[in-house]
Each structure stands twice: as C-alpha cells, then as structure tokens.
Design an enzyme around this catalytic site. Structure first.
Site, PDB file in Angstrom:
ATOM      1  N   LYS A 185     -10.376  -6.774 -12.655  1.00  0.00           N
ATOM      2  CA  LYS A 185     -10.887  -5.580 -11.962  1.00  0.00           C
ATOM      3  C   LYS A 185     -11.389  -5.773 -10.514  1.00  0.00           C
ATOM      4  CE  LYS A 185     -11.435  -2.368 -15.698  1.00  0.00           C
ATOM      5  NZ  LYS A 185     -11.165  -2.917 -17.013  1.00  0.00           N
TER       6      LYS A 185
ATOM      7  N   PHE B 214     -12.661  -4.190 -25.757  1.00  0.00           N
ATOM      8  CA  PHE B 214     -11.417  -3.790 -25.082  1.00  0.00           C
ATOM      9  C   PHE B 214     -10.879  -4.990 -24.327  1.00  0.00           C
ATOM     10  CE2 PHE B 214      -8.846  -2.186 -21.567  1.00  0.00           C
ATOM     11  CZ  PHE B 214      -7.932  -1.434 -22.282  1.00  0.00           C
TER      12      PHE B 214
ATOM     13  N   ASP C 162     -14.404 -12.469 -21.967  1.00  0.00           N
ATOM     14  CA  ASP C 162     -13.622 -11.501 -21.198  1.00  0.00           C
ATOM     15  C   ASP C 162     -14.578 -10.867 -20.189  1.00  0.00           C
ATOM     16  OD1 ASP C 162     -12.380  -9.282 -20.149  1.00  0.00           O
ATOM     17  OD2 ASP C 162     -11.440  -8.663 -22.032  1.00  0.00           O
TER      18      ASP C 162
HETATM   19  C1  LIG Z   1     -10.106  -3.173 -17.968  1.00  0.00           C
HETATM   20  C2  LIG Z   1     -10.292  -4.284 -18.928  1.00  0.00           C
HETATM   21  C3  LIG Z   1      -9.203  -5.046 -19.399  1.00  0.00           C
HETATM   22  C4  LIG Z   1      -7.781  -4.712 -19.051  1.00  0.00           C
HETATM   23  O1  LIG Z   1      -7.533  -4.837 -17.706  1.00  0.00           O
HETATM   24  P1  LIG Z   1      -6.129  -4.286 -17.091  1.00  0.00           P
HETATM   25  O2  LIG Z   1      -6.176  -4.767 -15.679  1.00  0.00           O
HETATM   26  O3  LIG Z   1      -6.167  -2.796 -17.217  1.00  0.00           O
HETATM   27  O4  LIG Z   1      -5.046  -4.894 -17.882  1.00  0.00           O
HETATM   28  C5  LIG Z   1      -9.476  -6.104 -20.235  1.00  0.00           C
HETATM   29  N1  LIG Z   1     -10.731  -6.415 -20.596  1.00  0.00           N
HETATM   30  C6  LIG Z   1     -11.792  -5.712 -20.167  1.00  0.00           C
HETATM   31  C7  LIG Z   1     -13.164  -6.115 -20.585  1.00  0.00           C
HETATM   32  C8  LIG Z   1     -11.608  -4.616 -19.334  1.00  0.00           C
HETATM   33  O5  LIG Z   1     -12.671  -3.895 -18.932  1.00  0.00           O
END
Ligand SMILES: *Cc1c(COP(=O)(O)O)cnc(C)c1O
Length: 403
Positions: A251, A137, A222
């Site tokens: 986050k 994600f 990420d």
């Molecule tokens: C939550 C998340 C995102 C997206 O973050 P947003 O602030 O909602 O755009 C991207 N990568 C990972 C691994 C995430 O957990």
C-alpha cells in the site's frame, strides 16, 4: 458530464466495485478535486496508500526525473534505486533481504511460497500449512483469498487452495490447537485493516511469537496496511517487543505507484534461490525511486512522530463523538488507522460525508475507517469531526437513538 462518464464506465468496465458517483481528476496534499470543481478532504488516501498526500512535490520530482532516465529493465540486471531501497528497508527493519513485487497480494504470495520452500529445504515437505485469522485480509489471488478469513472474499471461488487453517483472531490457544505436523507458519496482520481496524489484545502477538519459537514455525506479519508509518512507527511490529520472520508491505510503500515487498531474515530468505521466484515489474527503477523518497521522508521529516501525535488527537475527538451518540459501539486504532464501530449501517454516513466534502471509508458495512494521509492536520480533523457530528445528529433524529 459526470453522469455521462459514469454511464460509459458502467458499460465497459468490470463491475467489481460499487463506486461513489464522483470522477476525481486532481489531488494536492489531503485535498481531492472532482471534474465538476468539487473538493474533498481525503480521509481514505487510496486505502492507506497516499501517506504523504497527493502530488507530493518530492515524490513527483523523483518520479519525473527517473521517468526521463530509466523506467524499467528486467531483474536480470541491477539498478541503483532498487539496491538503495532494499538497503534502506533492511537497515530499518528486522529483515536481511527484500523481494520486490507489485502489490500486497503478490507480497503475500511470495511469503507463502517462501514458507513452503523453507520447510522443503529442511526435509519437512509436509509442513506447508499456514494458520491465519478470522477477519483477516491477505489479498484476492487464489492463495491469498484462501488465506483470508472472510467468507465473503472466498465465496464463489471454491475449490480454494489447500494449506490454510483459519482460527479466531486474538486467541493464541486457538492457534496452538490448530497446529499439526503439517503446520509451517502463522500469518497475521498486527492490526486487521479490512476486518475493521481490529487491534491485537495485549500480549497476543508476543504469545504468537513464543508459540512459533517453541514449535519451529515461521511468524509472518502482513503489514501491507499497517506498514510504512501508518501506526506512527515505520512498521507496526515496532510497537511490540518482538519481530516476525517474514513481513509483507505494499500500500503506502510508493505513495500510490504499485509496489509490494516481502522481507525476511537471512536464514529464511536463503530458500529463495535463482529461479525460485520472480516478478517482471518488481522493484523497477520508477517505483523504487518513489518508495525511496517515501521512506526517506518518513524517517527524516518527523512524519512518524506527527502521525502518532495527530492520531492521538483524532482518536480523542472520535471518543468525544462516542460519548455523545449511543450507536457508536467502539473507537479503535493506532496512529492514523482509526475507526468508529457503529451498531447500524455506515454506508449512508459515508455518502452524507461525501456530500459535505469529506471522503471517509466504511468496512464490514458498519465500521467507519479513517486512514488519511499521514500529513493530515488537526484543523482538517476538526472539520471532519464537525461534519460527522452534523451527520450523526441527523442520523440519530431519524432513528431516535441519542444518548
Ligand atoms: C490491501 C491489503 C492486501 C492486498 O493488497 P493488494 O495490493 O490489493 O493486493 C493484503 N493484505 C492487507 C493487510 C491489506 O490491507
């Protein structure tokens, strides 16, 4: 009252979320309060966001102080909180430079743009493709959803952005096979969060590093969910004997204020020059002081060590549950990103826990994910385990599937 509010909300707000029917008004530490006076122990933390807990006095004070001083100026100018935060992140990571933005998706957009620009600058304009993983994600913008290895996230938004090749997670050979003359990078979460707390197999991330070095590719981590202490280290890559070339954060970075960051090594970051990328709100003084406080507390107050220790305790208690209930397939995770993988629907379990005063999260329909504030205590974990035990007991009586 609650029902009136929900009825109103469901009329005027975009229906993008299926929400639980509570209206939260206040938080303190690991406790949340709803508008009827109900209390909940929070094992969601705004999805791995409020790592220092709700209404953290130090963070609140930093925000209030800064709000009276200076909330925002353009990135046409320098501000001290942003400089101090960048310095701190650089000092404690592999990276040399930081670009600030407002979210995880934006941080990943910055990473994708930087990777493309890096190869353009090196006379290899065709190397724009990035290999990403099934179950990953990376966000909801067009580029990041195109990079995301989950059909349900992409569905309905075709045509997707070109430039992403999705391969199975935990399979370095699949990455090798997917490399073409157009490949520029590999993007991976050190632990897949939304994908269901899927951990890297031993040697997997190291193999990706080796592969990227051999093929001249950029390795992008990420760490939007795993970064800023979640796994017991400031960044999850520190558990492994490697570093990425680019890393994204968001986050937990500002404990709930919107902030993202993209970090890179000098040689790569150099491809972002004046005018190549920008963000109006990125790194504004207000969010920067919150993030500064968060990182300082994590580094100075033993929160990381505690996260590791309490995480191990939590995982052992989850393993106790697994030995008791046959429908628990697996216990996974590191630090305070943990899960129970069930062979049945997990949403009803989440609802039952909420009714008993515990907020937990479910991902991929059958996985219970636990991502509490890092300040969660053993006693609160014991209470959740007792709650889960009671809910599971009822569940298995209904389904007659105890061990
Ligand atoms: C939550 C998340 C995102 C997206 O973050 P947003 O602030 O909602 O755009 C991207 N990568 C990972 C691994 C995430 O957990």
């Amino acid at each position: 009252m609650t029902n009136d509010l929900i009825e109103k909300a469901d009329k005027v707000m975009a229906a993008t979320y299926s929400r639980f029917p509570i209206v939260l008004t206040r938080g303190e530490g690991c406790t949340l309060y709803d508008e009827t006076g109900g209390t909940y122990t929070d094992f969601v933390a705004g999805i791995a966001v409020c790592s220092l807990g709700h209404a953290h006095p130090g963070v609140a004070e930093a925000i209030a102080d800064q709000a009276r001083r200076l909330v925002h100026v353009s990135n046409l100018y320098y501000t001290t909180p942003q400089i101090a935060l960048a310095e701190l992140l650089v000092e404690h990571s592999f990276a040399d430079r930081v670009f600030f933005c407002n979210s995880g998706a934006e941080a990943n957009e910055a990473a994708i743009k930087l990777a493309r620009k890096y190869f353009k600058d090196r006379g290899a304009p065709k190397r724009f493709r990035i290999i990403t993983m099934e179950g990953s994600f990376h966000g909801r913008t067009m580029a990041t959803l195109s990079a995301t290895g989950q059909p349900k996230i992409r569905k309905g938004f075709e045509p997707l952005l070109d430039g992403f090749d999705i391969v199975p997670f935990n399979d370095p050979d699949a990455v090798q096979d997917a490399i073409s003359a157009e490949t520029g990078g590999v993007m991976v979460e050190p632990i897949q969060g939304e994908g269901g707390v899927r951990c890297p197999a031993p040697g997997y991330l190291e193999a990706l590093r080796e592969l990227c070095d051999r093929e001249g590719l950029l390795l992008i981590f990420d760490e939007v969910q795993t970064g800023i202490g979640r796994t017991g280290k400031l960044f999850a890559y520190e558990h492994f004997a490697i570093t990425p070339d680019i890393m994204t954060l968001a986050k937990a970075l500002a404990n709930g204020l919107p902030m993202g960051a993209m970090l890179a090594k000098e040689q790569i970051a150099a491809s972002f020059t004046p005018g190549s990328h920008a963000c109006t709100f990125g790194g504004s003084p207000l969010v920067a002081v919150a993030a500064l406080k968060v990182v300082k507390v994590l580094l100075e107050e033993g929160v990381l060590r505690k996260c590791e220790r309490v995480g191990r305790y939590f995982k052992d208690r989850l393993l106790d549950l697994k030995s008791k209930y046959a429908f628990i397939q697996d216990v996974r995770g590191k630090g305070l990103i943990l899960c129970l993988d069930l062979d049945c629907d997990a949403v009803s379990i989440v609802k039952a826990c909420m009714e008993r005063g515990f907020l937990i999260n479910c991902t991929q329909e059958h996985i219970l994910r636990f991502i509490p504030p890092l300040i969660i205590q053993e006693g609160q974990i014991d209470s959740l385990i007792a709650c889960l035990d009671a809910v599971f007991q009822k569940h298995s009586m209904l389904h007659r599937i105890t061990k």
